[in-house]
Design a protein around this motif. Structure first.
Motif, PDB file in Angstrom:
ATOM      1  N   UNK A  89       0.831  -1.205   0.000  1.00 20.01           N
ATOM      2  CA  UNK A  89       0.000   0.000   0.000  1.00 20.01           C
ATOM      3  C   UNK A  89       0.863   1.251   0.000  1.00 20.01           C
ATOM      4  N   UNK A  90       1.963   1.219   0.744  1.00 17.14           N
ATOM      5  CA  UNK A  90       2.869   2.369   0.757  1.00 17.14           C
ATOM      6  C   UNK A  90       3.452   2.629  -0.625  1.00 17.14           C
ATOM      7  N   UNK A  91       3.875   1.578  -1.293  1.00 14.34           N
ATOM      8  CA  UNK A  91       4.433   1.731  -2.638  1.00 14.34           C
ATOM      9  C   UNK A  91       3.376   2.302  -3.578  1.00 14.34           C
ATOM     10  N   UNK A  92       2.151   1.787  -3.488  1.00 11.40           N
ATOM     11  CA  UNK A  92       1.074   2.274  -4.351  1.00 11.40           C
ATOM     12  C   UNK A  92       0.797   3.756  -4.107  1.00 11.40           C
ATOM     13  N   UNK A  93       0.769   4.165  -2.842  1.00 11.39           N
ATOM     14  CA  UNK A  93       0.507   5.567  -2.518  1.00 11.39           C
ATOM     15  C   UNK A  93       1.626   6.471  -3.020  1.00 11.39           C
ATOM     16  N   UNK A  94       2.864   6.036  -2.869  1.00 12.21           N
ATOM     17  CA  UNK A  94       3.984   6.846  -3.348  1.00 12.21           C
ATOM     18  C   UNK A  94       4.019   6.884  -4.873  1.00 12.21           C
ATOM     19  N   UNK A  95       3.577   5.826  -5.513  1.00 15.23           N
ATOM     20  CA  UNK A  95       3.488   5.827  -6.977  1.00 15.23           C
ATOM     21  C   UNK A  95       2.440   6.816  -7.459  1.00 15.23           C
ATOM     22  N   UNK A  96       1.343   6.928  -6.702  1.00 21.05           N
ATOM     23  CA  UNK A  96       0.294   7.883  -7.056  1.00 21.05           C
ATOM     24  C   UNK A  96       0.777   9.321  -6.877  1.00 21.05           C
ATOM     25  N   UNK A  97       1.636   9.547  -5.885  1.00 22.76           N
ATOM     26  CA  UNK A  97       2.155  10.881  -5.626  1.00 22.76           C
ATOM     27  C   UNK A  97       1.262  11.675  -4.687  1.00 22.76           C
ATOM     28  N   UNK A  98       1.706  12.900  -4.405  1.00 22.64           N
ATOM     29  CA  UNK A  98       0.947  13.762  -3.511  1.00 22.64           C
ATOM     30  C   UNK A  98       1.413  13.715  -2.075  1.00 22.64           C
ATOM     31  N   UNK A  99       2.462  12.941  -1.799  1.00 15.95           N
ATOM     32  CA  UNK A  99       3.017  12.838  -0.452  1.00 15.95           C
ATOM     33  C   UNK A  99       4.478  13.262  -0.468  1.00 15.95           C
ATOM     34  N   UNK A 100       4.942  13.769   0.681  1.00 17.50           N
ATOM     35  CA  UNK A 100       6.335  14.193   0.797  1.00 17.50           C
ATOM     36  C   UNK A 100       7.240  13.083   1.309  1.00 17.50           C
ATOM     37  N   UNK A 101       6.777  12.342   2.325  1.00 17.77           N
ATOM     38  CA  UNK A 101       7.615  11.368   3.012  1.00 17.77           C
ATOM     39  C   UNK A 101       6.860  10.057   3.207  1.00 17.77           C
ATOM     40  N   UNK A 102       7.615   8.987   3.421  1.00 20.74           N
ATOM     41  CA  UNK A 102       7.036   7.690   3.734  1.00 20.74           C
ATOM     42  C   UNK A 102       7.965   6.965   4.700  1.00 20.74           C
ATOM     43  N   UNK A 103       7.401   6.288   5.700  1.00 14.86           N
ATOM     44  CA  UNK A 103       8.203   5.492   6.641  1.00 14.86           C
ATOM     45  C   UNK A 103       8.270   4.065   6.103  1.00 14.86           C
ATOM     46  N   UNK A 104       9.157   3.826   5.167  1.00 21.46           N
ATOM     47  CA  UNK A 104       9.174   2.580   4.397  1.00 21.46           C
ATOM     48  C   UNK A 104      10.017   1.489   5.043  1.00 21.46           C
ATOM     49  N   UNK A 105       9.470   0.284   5.043  1.00 21.45           N
ATOM     50  CA  UNK A 105      10.233  -0.896   5.455  1.00 21.45           C
ATOM     51  C   UNK A 105      11.055  -1.405   4.273  1.00 21.45           C
ATOM     52  N   UNK A 106      11.936  -2.358   4.563  1.00 19.12           N
ATOM     53  CA  UNK A 106      12.877  -2.816   3.548  1.00 19.12           C
ATOM     54  C   UNK A 106      12.257  -3.485   2.348  1.00 19.12           C
ATOM     55  N   UNK A 107      11.025  -4.012   2.485  1.00 19.62           N
ATOM     56  CA  UNK A 107      10.383  -4.635   1.336  1.00 19.62           C
ATOM     57  C   UNK A 107       9.684  -3.616   0.453  1.00 19.62           C
ATOM     58  N   UNK A 108       9.700  -2.342   0.864  1.00 17.18           N
ATOM     59  CA  UNK A 108       9.170  -1.261   0.036  1.00 17.18           C
ATOM     60  C   UNK A 108      10.265  -0.326  -0.435  1.00 17.18           C
TER      61      UNK A 108
END
Length: 396
Positions: A89-108
């Motif tokens: 879900x994090x990858x999908x949201x960052x692909x869509x854009x509109x966010x500045x930061x993400x607290x991503x785990x290693x599989x993302x």
């Protein structure tokens, strides 16, 4: 064609420089596309973050846990948070854009880097970088080609959470969620266990098989050849007969343990802490086989609309008070070791309690690729983990 400054234009430029200096705003050249910021200017008034549940708190759940309000007052950067339940879900949201930061785990994180969705971080703009745990500073889940694409935030294991009424003693193996058995309360575990609703959970099965079926030769649960991968899938299909629900929402899992009779599952320390705080008969353990886990990094979108506020948050995220408070709240381990001492919420024993010594026992989440780490290219890539795990959940 030659260009010559007029005296009037020169005076205007000098006046602009003086105004900027008086406002303490350093004029800076715009970086090339994809290049890291070279200086931090005035905040844009906002910063938007995609985060795991419980990672960005402003005291709404418990007023003792608030590391947003003071940041907003100090910087003028108002924080908005979009909670994500899985790395996909994090990858999908960052692909869509509109966010500045993400607290991503290693599989993302590696997917975001290879997909060009996050930008290199200029660590010289983050004064507290030197305080980060040396084991995390150059970790492969946020560092590629010597470039840093993330700032370490927190880390920890995916623990085995269990109901103490169903277990006379703490379970010592993941066997209790993978194989049918009668528990100490005299009832079968069938329908009373859960598994994580994410393809990366295949690694949990592989980690269990690494110990219980050494003949498979599994060395790395994220680098599986076809035979090893098929064995993990076979185990997961058998587990499917036991699983009452595949969880991805932390709060739904909390309700399942409280009201739906679930007694054992892979989980995060976050759920353990909240359940124990509500006096539920819950405990957790890292079993003999070890555990998968997460080492999360805050990463910045390639097209972040608020880069100055984003950098201000990156520095704030390494504040020892924030790091310690978050570790106490989530049950994680700080990325800044200084946070382990002198924090009233975490206490001086908190880091040890949360598993500081388990670092080498954790197989940290990583996106599987065809590369096996031994020069071979015959490992099963992540897209096959996705399609096959969906089939497992669907009973196929």
């Amino acid at each position: 064609m030659a260009f010559r400054f007029s005296r009037k234009l020169l005076m205007v430029l000098l006046l602009v420089a003086l105004v900027l200096s008086a406002c303490n705003i350093a004029p800076q050249a715009a970086p090339q596309a994809g290049a890291p910021l070279q200086g931090i200017g005035q905040g844009e008034g906002a910063v938007s973050i995609v985060a795991w549940a419980g990672y960005i708190e402003r005291g709404e759940t418990d007023k003792s846990y608030d590391w947003v309000t003071d940041f907003e007052k100090a910087t003028g950067c108002m924080v908005s948070v979009k909670t994500a339940a899985t790395s996909d879900e994090m990858v999908a949201l960052m692909n869509e854009g509109g966010f500045d930061l993400v607290t991503a785990s290693g599989d993302a994180s590696n997917r975001l880097i290879s997909g060009g969705k996050v930008q290199e971080i200029n660590i010289s703009l983050i004064p507290s970088w030197s305080k980060v745990d040396k084991r995390l500073q150059d970790a492969p889940w946020h560092t590629v080609g010597g470039k840093h694409y993330g700032v370490p935030y927190q880390w920890g294991p995916n623990v085995l959470m269990y109901n103490t009424n169903a277990f006379a003693e703490a379970p010592t193996s993941w066997k209790v969620v993978f194989e049918e058995m009668t528990l100490a309360d005299g009832k079968s575990n069938k329908g009373r266990v859960q598994a994580y609703d994410g393809p990366i959970y295949v690694a949990d099965a592989a980690l269990y098989l690494k110990t219980t079926k050494p003949e498979l030769g599994i060395k790395d649960p994220y680098s599986l050849n076809r035979a090893q991968f098929d064995a993990a899938l076979a185990l997961l299909r058998e587990q499917r007969k036991l699983v009452g629900r595949y969880w991805h929402d932390a709060f739904v899992q909390i309700d399942d343990f409280t009201n739906q009779g679930v007694v054992a599952a892979s989980s995060w320390p976050f759920q353990v802490n909240l359940l124990q705080a509500s006096t539920q008969p819950i405990a957790s353990v890292v079993p003999a086989e070890g555990a998968t886990g997460w080492a999360d990094s805050t990463m910045m979108h390639i097209d972040a609309a608020h880069p100055n506020c984003a950098y201000k948050w990156l520095e704030h995220s390494l504040n020892a008070k924030l790091q310690g408070d978050l570790a106490a709240w989530f049950g994680s381990v700080p990325a800044v070791p200084d946070a382990c001492k002198g924090n009233a919420l975490l206490t001086d024993g908190g880091c040890d309690l949360n598993g500081m010594a388990n670092f080498d026992r954790i197989a940290f989440w990583r996106t599987p690729t065809t590369a096996c780490g031994d020069g071979k290219q015959d490992c099963v890539p992540y897209h096959e983990w996705v399609t096959n795990y969906i089939a497992v959940i669907g009973g196929r």
